[in-house]
Design a protein around this motif. Structure first.
Motif, PDB file in Angstrom:
ATOM      1  N   THR A  88       0.828  -1.196   0.000  1.00 39.09           N
ATOM      2  CA  THR A  88       0.000   0.000   0.000  1.00 39.09           C
ATOM      3  C   THR A  88       0.868   1.253   0.000  1.00 39.09           C
ATOM      4  OG1 THR A  88      -1.622  -1.250   1.270  1.00 39.09           O
ATOM      5  CG2 THR A  88      -1.951   1.108   1.138  1.00 39.09           C
ATOM      6  N   ARG A  89       1.978   1.213   0.723  1.00 36.60           N
ATOM      7  CA  ARG A  89       2.888   2.362   0.750  1.00 36.60           C
ATOM      8  C   ARG A  89       3.513   2.570  -0.629  1.00 36.60           C
ATOM      9  NH1 ARG A  89       8.238   2.607   4.407  1.00 36.60           N
ATOM     10  NH2 ARG A  89       8.835   0.998   2.926  1.00 36.60           N
ATOM     11  N   GLY A  90       3.924   1.495  -1.282  1.00 39.67           N
ATOM     12  CA  GLY A  90       4.478   1.602  -2.629  1.00 39.67           C
ATOM     13  C   GLY A  90       3.453   2.122  -3.626  1.00 39.67           C
ATOM     14  N   CYS A  91       2.226   1.633  -3.486  1.00 40.15           N
ATOM     15  CA  CYS A  91       1.138   2.098  -4.347  1.00 40.15           C
ATOM     16  C   CYS A  91       0.864   3.583  -4.111  1.00 40.15           C
ATOM     17  CB  CYS A  91      -0.112   1.269  -4.084  1.00 40.15           C
ATOM     18  SG  CYS A  91      -1.487   1.642  -5.166  1.00 40.15           S
ATOM     19  N   ALA A  92       0.884   3.989  -2.844  1.00 35.46           N
ATOM     20  CA  ALA A  92       0.672   5.401  -2.521  1.00 35.46           C
ATOM     21  C   ALA A  92       1.767   6.270  -3.124  1.00 35.46           C
ATOM     22  CB  ALA A  92       0.607   5.596  -1.008  1.00 35.46           C
ATOM     23  N   LEU A  93       3.005   5.794  -3.094  1.00 34.00           N
ATOM     24  CA  LEU A  93       4.108   6.556  -3.680  1.00 34.00           C
ATOM     25  C   LEU A  93       3.931   6.721  -5.184  1.00 34.00           C
ATOM     26  CD1 LEU A  93       6.869   7.936  -3.460  1.00 34.00           C
ATOM     27  CD2 LEU A  93       7.905   5.691  -3.775  1.00 34.00           C
ATOM     28  N   MET A  94       3.570   5.644  -5.867  1.00 33.99           N
ATOM     29  CA  MET A  94       3.363   5.724  -7.320  1.00 33.99           C
ATOM     30  C   MET A  94       2.187   6.639  -7.667  1.00 33.99           C
ATOM     31  SD  MET A  94       5.828   4.123  -8.565  1.00 33.99           S
ATOM     32  CE  MET A  94       5.336   4.239 -10.249  1.00 33.99           C
ATOM     33  N   LEU A  95       1.114   6.553  -6.888  1.00 31.72           N
ATOM     34  CA  LEU A  95      -0.040   7.418  -7.128  1.00 31.72           C
ATOM     35  C   LEU A  95       0.281   8.873  -6.819  1.00 31.72           C
ATOM     36  CD1 LEU A  95      -2.822   5.114  -5.701  1.00 31.72           C
ATOM     37  CD2 LEU A  95      -2.586   5.857  -8.076  1.00 31.72           C
ATOM     38  N   PHE A  96       1.091   9.108  -5.797  1.00 33.13           N
ATOM     39  CA  PHE A  96       1.529  10.464  -5.440  1.00 33.13           C
ATOM     40  C   PHE A  96       2.279  11.096  -6.608  1.00 33.13           C
ATOM     41  CE2 PHE A  96       4.994  13.120  -3.714  1.00 33.13           C
ATOM     42  CZ  PHE A  96       4.250  14.117  -3.110  1.00 33.13           C
ATOM     43  N   LEU A  97       3.260  10.379  -7.146  1.00 34.81           N
ATOM     44  CA  LEU A  97       4.049  10.902  -8.257  1.00 34.81           C
ATOM     45  C   LEU A  97       3.198  11.082  -9.513  1.00 34.81           C
ATOM     46  CD1 LEU A  97       7.293   8.797  -7.753  1.00 34.81           C
ATOM     47  CD2 LEU A  97       6.917  11.195  -7.136  1.00 34.81           C
ATOM     48  N   SER A  98       2.331  10.128  -9.789  1.00 33.19           N
ATOM     49  CA  SER A  98       1.468  10.210 -10.967  1.00 33.19           C
ATOM     50  C   SER A  98       0.476  11.360 -10.859  1.00 33.19           C
ATOM     51  CB  SER A  98       0.705   8.900 -11.161  1.00 33.19           C
ATOM     52  OG  SER A  98       1.590   7.840 -11.340  1.00 33.19           O
ATOM     53  N   SER A  99      -0.095  11.549  -9.668  1.00 36.06           N
ATOM     54  CA  SER A  99      -1.074  12.624  -9.513  1.00 36.06           C
ATOM     55  C   SER A  99      -0.416  13.996  -9.678  1.00 36.06           C
ATOM     56  CB  SER A  99      -1.788  12.531  -8.172  1.00 36.06           C
ATOM     57  OG  SER A  99      -0.930  12.867  -7.110  1.00 36.06           O
ATOM     58  N   TRP A 100       0.811  14.141  -9.198  1.00 36.65           N
ATOM     59  CA  TRP A 100       1.499  15.427  -9.376  1.00 36.65           C
ATOM     60  C   TRP A 100       1.868  15.651 -10.839  1.00 36.65           C
ATOM     61  CZ3 TRP A 100       1.854  19.773  -6.795  1.00 36.65           C
ATOM     62  CH2 TRP A 100       1.504  19.763  -5.451  1.00 36.65           C
ATOM     63  N   LEU A 101       2.242  14.600 -11.545  1.00 33.58           N
ATOM     64  CA  LEU A 101       2.560  14.743 -12.962  1.00 33.58           C
ATOM     65  C   LEU A 101       1.334  15.170 -13.758  1.00 33.58           C
ATOM     66  CD1 LEU A 101       4.630  14.381 -15.274  1.00 33.58           C
ATOM     67  CD2 LEU A 101       3.788  12.029 -15.458  1.00 33.58           C
ATOM     68  N   THR A 102       0.215  14.499 -13.554  1.00 35.37           N
ATOM     69  CA  THR A 102      -1.006  14.865 -14.284  1.00 35.37           C
ATOM     70  C   THR A 102      -1.517  16.229 -13.852  1.00 35.37           C
ATOM     71  OG1 THR A 102      -2.391  13.630 -12.730  1.00 35.37           O
ATOM     72  CG2 THR A 102      -1.685  12.486 -14.744  1.00 35.37           C
ATOM     73  N   PHE A 103      -1.316  16.588 -12.580  1.00 38.09           N
ATOM     74  CA  PHE A 103      -1.703  17.915 -12.106  1.00 38.09           C
ATOM     75  C   PHE A 103      -0.921  18.995 -12.844  1.00 38.09           C
ATOM     76  CE2 PHE A 103      -0.344  21.357  -9.226  1.00 38.09           C
ATOM     77  CZ  PHE A 103      -1.551  22.021  -9.089  1.00 38.09           C
ATOM     78  N   ILE A 104       0.381  18.804 -12.993  1.00 36.60           N
ATOM     79  CA  ILE A 104       1.219  19.803 -13.674  1.00 36.60           C
ATOM     80  C   ILE A 104       0.814  19.928 -15.145  1.00 36.60           C
ATOM     81  CG2 ILE A 104       3.580  20.249 -14.465  1.00 36.60           C
ATOM     82  CD1 ILE A 104       4.500  19.106 -11.731  1.00 36.60           C
ATOM     83  N   ILE A 105       0.515  18.805 -15.780  1.00 37.07           N
ATOM     84  CA  ILE A 105       0.083  18.847 -17.180  1.00 37.07           C
ATOM     85  C   ILE A 105      -1.263  19.558 -17.305  1.00 37.07           C
ATOM     86  CG2 ILE A 105      -0.616  17.438 -19.156  1.00 37.07           C
ATOM     87  CD1 ILE A 105       1.462  15.363 -18.196  1.00 37.07           C
ATOM     88  N   ALA A 106      -2.202  19.255 -16.407  1.00 40.81           N
ATOM     89  CA  ALA A 106      -3.517  19.906 -16.444  1.00 40.81           C
ATOM     90  C   ALA A 106      -3.392  21.408 -16.227  1.00 40.81           C
ATOM     91  CB  ALA A 106      -4.440  19.297 -15.390  1.00 40.81           C
ATOM     92  N   GLU A 107      -2.575  21.804 -15.258  1.00 40.45           N
ATOM     93  CA  GLU A 107      -2.391  23.233 -14.999  1.00 40.45           C
ATOM     94  C   GLU A 107      -1.748  23.921 -16.200  1.00 40.45           C
ATOM     95  OE1 GLU A 107      -2.811  25.278 -11.900  1.00 40.45           O
ATOM     96  OE2 GLU A 107      -4.310  23.724 -11.627  1.00 40.45           O
ATOM     97  N   ALA A 108      -0.794  23.262 -16.860  1.00 38.70           N
ATOM     98  CA  ALA A 108      -0.149  23.850 -18.033  1.00 38.70           C
ATOM     99  C   ALA A 108      -1.143  24.037 -19.175  1.00 38.70           C
ATOM    100  CB  ALA A 108       1.021  22.983 -18.479  1.00 38.70           C
ATOM    101  N   CYS A 109      -1.996  23.049 -19.401  1.00 39.34           N
ATOM    102  CA  CYS A 109      -3.015  23.162 -20.454  1.00 39.34           C
ATOM    103  C   CYS A 109      -4.004  24.282 -20.150  1.00 39.34           C
ATOM    104  CB  CYS A 109      -3.764  21.841 -20.624  1.00 39.34           C
ATOM    105  SG  CYS A 109      -2.786  20.518 -21.334  1.00 39.34           S
ATOM    106  N   LEU A 110      -4.465  24.336 -18.909  1.00 36.78           N
ATOM    107  CA  LEU A 110      -5.416  25.384 -18.537  1.00 36.78           C
ATOM    108  C   LEU A 110      -4.774  26.768 -18.620  1.00 36.78           C
ATOM    109  CD1 LEU A 110      -7.218  23.651 -15.540  1.00 36.78           C
ATOM    110  CD2 LEU A 110      -8.152  24.116 -17.807  1.00 36.78           C
TER     111      LEU A 110
END
Length: 183
Positions: A88-110
């Motif tokens: 679960t900790r490993g999954c949380a780490l991967m989701l943390f990194l992925s969510s920040w990556l998609t967040f940065i892309i979404a903010e850049a598009c907007l």
């Protein structure tokens, strides 16, 4: 220690509203028309009032608020409480990194859509020359931001759930002298 449902609801509400506002901004992109002056000497661009700038700005801010709430609630993953070593900790780490990556892309598009939507050219040309290029927001700019906002919503909500499952409050042993008879 389970995660707070109120925090999860706030995160999801902010992200879903950001998605909806980005879709609305895509639908209300500005358009321009070519006009001539009263003496037929100049051509210029006339832009109709648009709501895309305000809708895109609100989507940008709401997405930022959702990510800030997540970071504050999880103490930004690395500065918080100890996490139980598990999948679960490993999954949380991967989701943390992925969510920040998609967040940065979404903010850049907007942000790109906002800049294009807010910038209205003031070109004028003489009537017998080539007409001015009336630039508007490209189709799909806010739509891409909306798509990445939705992916960010899913990843952030799942990250918060995994983080909450992996969170453990460790008890530090008190420094004490054993006073029993059989020490």
């Amino acid at each position: 220690m389970a995660g707070s449902n109120a925090v999860l609801a706030a995160i999801l509400l902010a992200d879903v509203l950001a998605f909806a506002l980005a879709i609305a901004a895509e639908q209300s992109r500005p358009s321009a028309s070519l006009e001539t002056d009263a003496r037929n000497e100049w051509t210029y661009c006339v832009y109709r009032p648009d709501a895309a700038t305000w809708l895109g700005g609100a989507a940008l801010v709401l997405l930022l608020v959702g990510q800030a709430v997540t970071a504050a609630a999880s103490r930004c993953f690395c500065c918080g409480a100890a996490l139980r070593p598990s999948g679960t900790r490993g999954c949380a780490l991967m989701l943390f990194l992925s969510s920040w990556l998609t967040f940065i892309i979404a903010e850049a598009c907007l942000l790109a859509g906002l800049v294009q939507s807010a910038y209205h050219t003031g070109y004028r040309t003489v009537i017998f020359e080539d007409p001015p290029d009336c630039e508007t927001v490209r189709r799909g700019t806010f739509g891409a931001g909306a798509a990445f906002a939705l992916v960010t919503c899913v990843l952030t909500g799942t990250y918060y759930r995994c983080f909450s499952k992996a969170r453990v409050s460790y008890q530090r042993p008190e420094a004490a002298i054993d006073m029993s008879r059989y020490s």
